[in-house]
Design an enzyme around this catalytic site. Structure first.
Site, PDB file in Angstrom:
ATOM      1  N   HIS A 180      42.764  40.896  49.970  1.00  0.00           N
ATOM      2  CA  HIS A 180      42.359  41.512  48.391  1.00  0.00           C
ATOM      3  C   HIS A 180      40.718  41.958  48.366  1.00  0.00           C
ATOM      4  O   HIS A 180      40.096  41.006  48.043  1.00  0.00           O
ATOM      5  CB  HIS A 180      42.863  40.416  47.676  1.00  0.00           C
ATOM      6  CG  HIS A 180      43.082  41.188  46.194  1.00  0.00           C
ATOM      7  ND1 HIS A 180      42.758  42.589  45.739  1.00  0.00           N
ATOM      8  CD2 HIS A 180      43.454  40.903  44.912  1.00  0.00           C
ATOM      9  CE1 HIS A 180      42.984  42.853  44.291  1.00  0.00           C
ATOM     10  NE2 HIS A 180      43.605  41.683  44.250  1.00  0.00           N
ATOM     11  N   ASN A 183      39.806  45.166  42.821  1.00  0.00           N
ATOM     12  CA  ASN A 183      40.344  44.479  41.440  1.00  0.00           C
ATOM     13  C   ASN A 183      39.442  43.275  41.005  1.00  0.00           C
ATOM     14  O   ASN A 183      40.018  42.301  40.165  1.00  0.00           O
ATOM     15  CB  ASN A 183      41.884  44.012  41.285  1.00  0.00           C
ATOM     16  CG  ASN A 183      42.870  45.198  41.435  1.00  0.00           C
ATOM     17  OD1 ASN A 183      42.231  46.410  41.705  1.00  0.00           O
ATOM     18  ND2 ASN A 183      43.818  45.200  41.359  1.00  0.00           N
ATOM     19  N   TYR A 185      37.981  40.693  42.700  1.00  0.00           N
ATOM     20  CA  TYR A 185      37.758  39.502  43.244  1.00  0.00           C
ATOM     21  C   TYR A 185      36.665  39.570  44.357  1.00  0.00           C
ATOM     22  O   TYR A 185      35.779  40.308  44.622  1.00  0.00           O
ATOM     23  CB  TYR A 185      39.196  39.181  44.063  1.00  0.00           C
ATOM     24  CG  TYR A 185      40.342  38.936  42.802  1.00  0.00           C
ATOM     25  CD1 TYR A 185      40.282  37.516  42.123  1.00  0.00           C
ATOM     26  CD2 TYR A 185      40.983  39.958  42.267  1.00  0.00           C
ATOM     27  CE1 TYR A 185      41.148  37.533  41.049  1.00  0.00           C
ATOM     28  CE2 TYR A 185      41.924  39.727  41.318  1.00  0.00           C
ATOM     29  CZ  TYR A 185      41.924  38.571  40.714  1.00  0.00           C
ATOM     30  OH  TYR A 185      42.664  38.374  39.477  1.00  0.00           O
TER      31      TYR A 185
END
Length: 375
Positions: A180, A183, A185
């Site tokens: 990931h 968004n 992170y």
């Protein structure tokens, strides 16, 4: 009479060096908080993903690689033997229905609060820049803490934690892993202007952490088992990128030769990342056009494919309420089932595994009509 309606391009098979998929519909990762307090996924999680196994590819909710990267309470992990056992039940349920599933590894970085972390400590990020506004904690809301700035050793440890978790993902039976990098992170925090104020090598080259991380995980489990999600210019949780294009072009150019399973890319109103980066990526590209917008429709997904901006299309909210999304698209269903927002982030089956399939809806309608006629 024979149905001669053309098959949606979303429903055509897709084959690459790393993937063999029956359709081009991907279930996007979505946080659902269905884990025990120690991060072990609850039994109902296996039911949830198995229900959606007709997707070309399932990508799990974000999973913390180590409690050092835990971003919230009841978000699952992939650190312990209990975590591996819990996720093995999920992968076995999905594979029993001929599905394919990748685990998304999500290190929170600055995201998190001592009241929602098993370690009870202050989270660490690239720089000491807090998330704006109050944050959710296990017993309500609280002011966001100022994160600790990661040291060089912290960075090395975060990479090692991802490697260990990726190996655990394969032990748990996952078909691959997605990092990931989107968004808000950890990886996104290194890429963004306002969360990476470092003056060392990781600040001078904001792509350096992402490159080192992806390279290390690829070497550990094989690049063909690894995907990366990016969301250039996404403003969630106070992120700011004044000019994303140069950073993400450089990152894409560096990673392209590695032969990853895919790049999972979210478009943005201010920066058309799909159109800009597609020519620079020679491998599989999963396109997402619903982030910060209305849920993606069948026709938006088809347009992405016909315009050549992606090979696969990821759907989020449509998959929450339509577990049989490929069948719904085949039937040209309006995808109008509303989200049960009251139970979106609770821990039970309600609002999670109780959404009906199209066949179940039609059966109920037929049963209701028969009862009315009998009266």
């Amino acid at each position: 009479m024979t149905n001669t309606a053309p098959v949606s391009p979303l429903l055509t098979p897709y084959t690459s060096a790393a993937l063999r998929l029956p359709n081009r519909i991907v279930m996007a990762p979505m946080t659902r908080y269905r884990a025990r307090e120690d991060g072990t996924p609850l039994p109902v999680v296996a039911d949830y993903y198995a229900q959606r196994a007709a997707a070309g590819l399932l990508i799990t909710e974000g999973i913390w690689p180590h409690r050092r990267g835990q971003s919230g309470w009841r978000i699952p992990g992939l650190e312990t033997k209990a975590h591996v056992t819990g996720w093995r039940a999920v992968t076995e349920a999905v594979h029993a229905r001929d599905g394919r599933i990748f685990a998304q590894l999500m290190h929170g970085g600055r995201q998190g609060h001592p009241r929602s972390r098993l370690l009870g400590d202050i989270p660490a990020g690239p720089s000491a820049v807090p998330v704006p506004g109050p944050v959710h904690v296990k017993d309500g809301t609280a002011e966001a803490p100022v994160p600790r700035e990661m040291t060089a050793q912290d960075i090395r440890t975060a990479i090692d934690d991802h490697v260990a978790a990726a190996r655990n993902a394969l032990r748990a039976g996952f078909d691959g892993v997605e990092i990931h990098g989107a968004n808000s992170y950890l990886t996104h925090q290194f890429l963004a202007d306002n969360t990476n104020l470092r003056t060392d090598a990781y600040g001078h080259d904001r792509t350096r952490f992402a490159v080192e991380l992806v390279t290390a995980v690829a070497e550990a489990i094989g690049a063909h088992r690894l995907g990366l999600r990016l969301s250039p210019g996404n403003p969630q949780f106070g992120m700011f990128e004044r000019d994303p294009a140069p950073v993400y072009r450089a990152l894409t150019d560096t990673l392209n030769p590695l032969g990853l399973a895919y790049l999972h890319l979210t478009d943005n109103d201010d920066y058309p990342a799909l159109a800009d980066l597609r020519p620079r990526w020679s491998g599989t590209l999963i396109a997402n056009v619903g982030e910060n917008h209305a849920p993606t429709t069948r026709y938006q997904g088809e347009r992405v494919l016909t315009e050549g901006h992606g090979d696969l299309v990821s759907y989020g909210r449509a998959f929450l309420t339509h577990p049989d999304l490929p069948a719904r698209i085949a039937a040209d269903d309006p995808l109008a089932t509303p989200v049960d927002t009251e139970h979106l982030y609770t821990q039970g089956a309600r609002g999670y595994t109780d959404y009906p399939t199209l066949a179940e809806e039609r059966s109920r309608t037929a049963t209701g009509a028969s009862l009315c006629q009998a009266r």
